[in-house]
Design an enzyme around this catalytic site. Structure first.
Site, PDB file in Angstrom:
ATOM      1  N   TYR A   1      43.539  42.112  36.179  1.00  0.00           N
ATOM      2  CA  TYR A   1      42.642  41.917  37.044  1.00  0.00           C
ATOM      3  C   TYR A   1      42.915  42.127  38.413  1.00  0.00           C
ATOM      4  O   TYR A   1      43.950  42.167  38.970  1.00  0.00           O
ATOM      5  CB  TYR A   1      42.372  40.323  37.306  1.00  0.00           C
TER       6      TYR A   1
ATOM      7  N   GLU B   1      35.542  44.274  42.604  1.00  0.00           N
ATOM      8  CA  GLU B   1      36.423  43.671  41.544  1.00  0.00           C
ATOM      9  C   GLU B   1      36.446  44.740  40.384  1.00  0.00           C
ATOM     10  O   GLU B   1      35.384  45.174  39.738  1.00  0.00           O
ATOM     11  CB  GLU B   1      35.693  42.550  41.265  1.00  0.00           C
TER      12      GLU B   1
END
Ligand code: GDP
Ligand code: MN
Length: 391
Positions: free
Chosen positions: A108, A196
């Protein structure tokens, strides 16, 4: 402003982030064509302004062209409800067809604005993928955070340190540093609010590749980023908000039934608080701004009325730059032009207040006048046709 995954991937790829090959499709035929061009297993991905698509059935690995075609047909035109969309969901009008990647590990990686340090912050985890929100809730310390000094920018030793903390090794370290630098530059140079990548995958052969990408931008900076502004997709916005946006009104749709037309963001917030205190629920936030002409008031009424839940309208104006008589004329005009049937509560204060109240009083229309904000909120709650909450 949010953009689609495929748009974010295209931007990030231009800055140097490795992404898989892919094609956009608006029909099952285009999806099938894309899968033929890619040749091999593909991932078919719903393009909506939301994450959580995988868990909602919006992402599927397809082995054959036929599978791509039939999944595309089932997805296009459907409304996907994800953890992030709210109950209304988002309509799928386009798909991204991408070559499948063999995933060994999911990382992530997020860039956000940390308001506390007033800096861009990197958030990362070696355990990325679809359960990252659960991890953030149950084990927040497992997320690595790093703040970037705006004077120095992202420096390589910081990027390498982050790579080590995520347990990366060998060629991945260089690839990770490149990816971080690219994200940081994209964030900074395009006035982003968020970048992201989840997952940033480590492939079977040990390379990094961004399998998902999300970017959102500072709306206040769009005037100087025309290439970003062009990526707007009104089809993904709350229809109430896009029409307001087109009319230059600051509008945010909410869930209640009391429509609000107010000047000034602070007064709008205070009015919403007063409505809640009086036991009601606002249907929207709307700031018509200073110097509002009668025409602008009419536009505000039209905008508020695009929301079918609205059962009563509260107009609250403190006229400094504005003039109460203009606002009053706008309210009367709106009654005639829009064919208004709902009760309207008007509270005016400030410049030309007497003239304004006189127009309301002598209009012959069912307008309720209030002297104070508290009184206006109470009147609005009482005038609702179908009270939401037990009072
Ligand atoms: P999100 O659920 O909206 O965040 O959508 P993602 O693009 O992240 O896709 C959801 C999940 O699908 C990812 O976490 C991956 O596990 C998986 N996925 C996405 N692309 C690929 C791919 O190319 N190959 C494989 N095997 N899985 C993928
Ligand atoms: Mn994702």
């Amino acid at each position: 402003m949010d953009i689609h995954e495929h748009q974010a991937k295209s931007i990030l790829s231009d800055f140097g982030v490795p992404v898989p090959r892919g094609h956009l499709a608006f029909s099952p035929e285009q999806a099938a064509h894309a899968s033929r061009q890619l040749g091999g297993p593909c991932v078919v991905k719903a393009q909506i302004h939301s994450g959580g698509r995988g868990a909602a059935g919006g992402v599927k690995l397809c082995r054959t062209e036929g599978e791509v075609r039939s999944f595309a047909a089932s997805l296009l035109g459907r409304t996907l409800v994800t953890k992030q969309t709210g109950a209304a969901g988002k309509r799928v009008d386009r798909l991204w067809i991408e070559e499948a990647t063999d995933i060994a590990q999911e990382i992530y990686l997020g860039f956000v604005l940390d308001r506390k340090s007033e800096r861009i912050m990197i958030v990362a985890s070696g355990h990325g993928g679809m359960e990252i929100e659960d991890l953030a809730a149950t084990d927040p310390d497992s997320l690595v955070r790093m703040v970037i000094d705006p004077a120095a920018g992202l420096v390589d030793y910081q990027a390498r340190e982050l790579a080590f903390r995520l347990g990366l090794s060998g060629k991945q370290i260089g690839q990770f540093v490149t990816t971080l630098r690219a994200c940081y530059r994209a964030y900074r140079d395009l006035d982003a609010m968020m970048v992201e990548i989840n997952p940033l995958a480590i492939t079977g052969s040990g390379d990094l590749v961004a399998l998902d990408a999300k970017m959102s931008f500072d709306t206040n900076a769009l005037y100087r980023r025309p290439q970003v502004a062009a990526l707007r997709d009104p089809g993904q916005e709350d229809p109430r908000e896009s029409s307001a946006h087109d009319n230059g009104l600051a509008y945010v749709g909410l869930d209640g039934d009391i429509g609000c037309i107010i000047n000034g963001a602070g007064l709008a917030m205070a009015t919403m608080d007063m409505i809640k205190l009086a036991g009601g629920e606002p249907a929207n936030f709307l700031d018509i701004g200073g110097g509002a002409s009668p025409e602008r008031v009419v536009t505000a009424f039209r905008t508020v009325l695009t929301d079918p839940n609205v059962g009563v309208i509260l107009v609250n104006i403190f006229a400094g730059i504005n003039r109460c008589d203009w606002i009053a004329k706008g309210v009367v005009q709106a009654y005639e032009e829009v064919g208004l049937t709902l009760p309207v509560i008007v509270r005016l204060s400030g410049t030309n207040v007497e003239e304004g109240r006189e127009i309301i009083r002598t209009s012959g229309l069912p307008l309720l006048s209030a002297d104070t904000l508290a009184e206006a909120a109470k009147l609005a709650v009482r005038a609702r046709p179908t009270p939401l909450a037990a009072e």
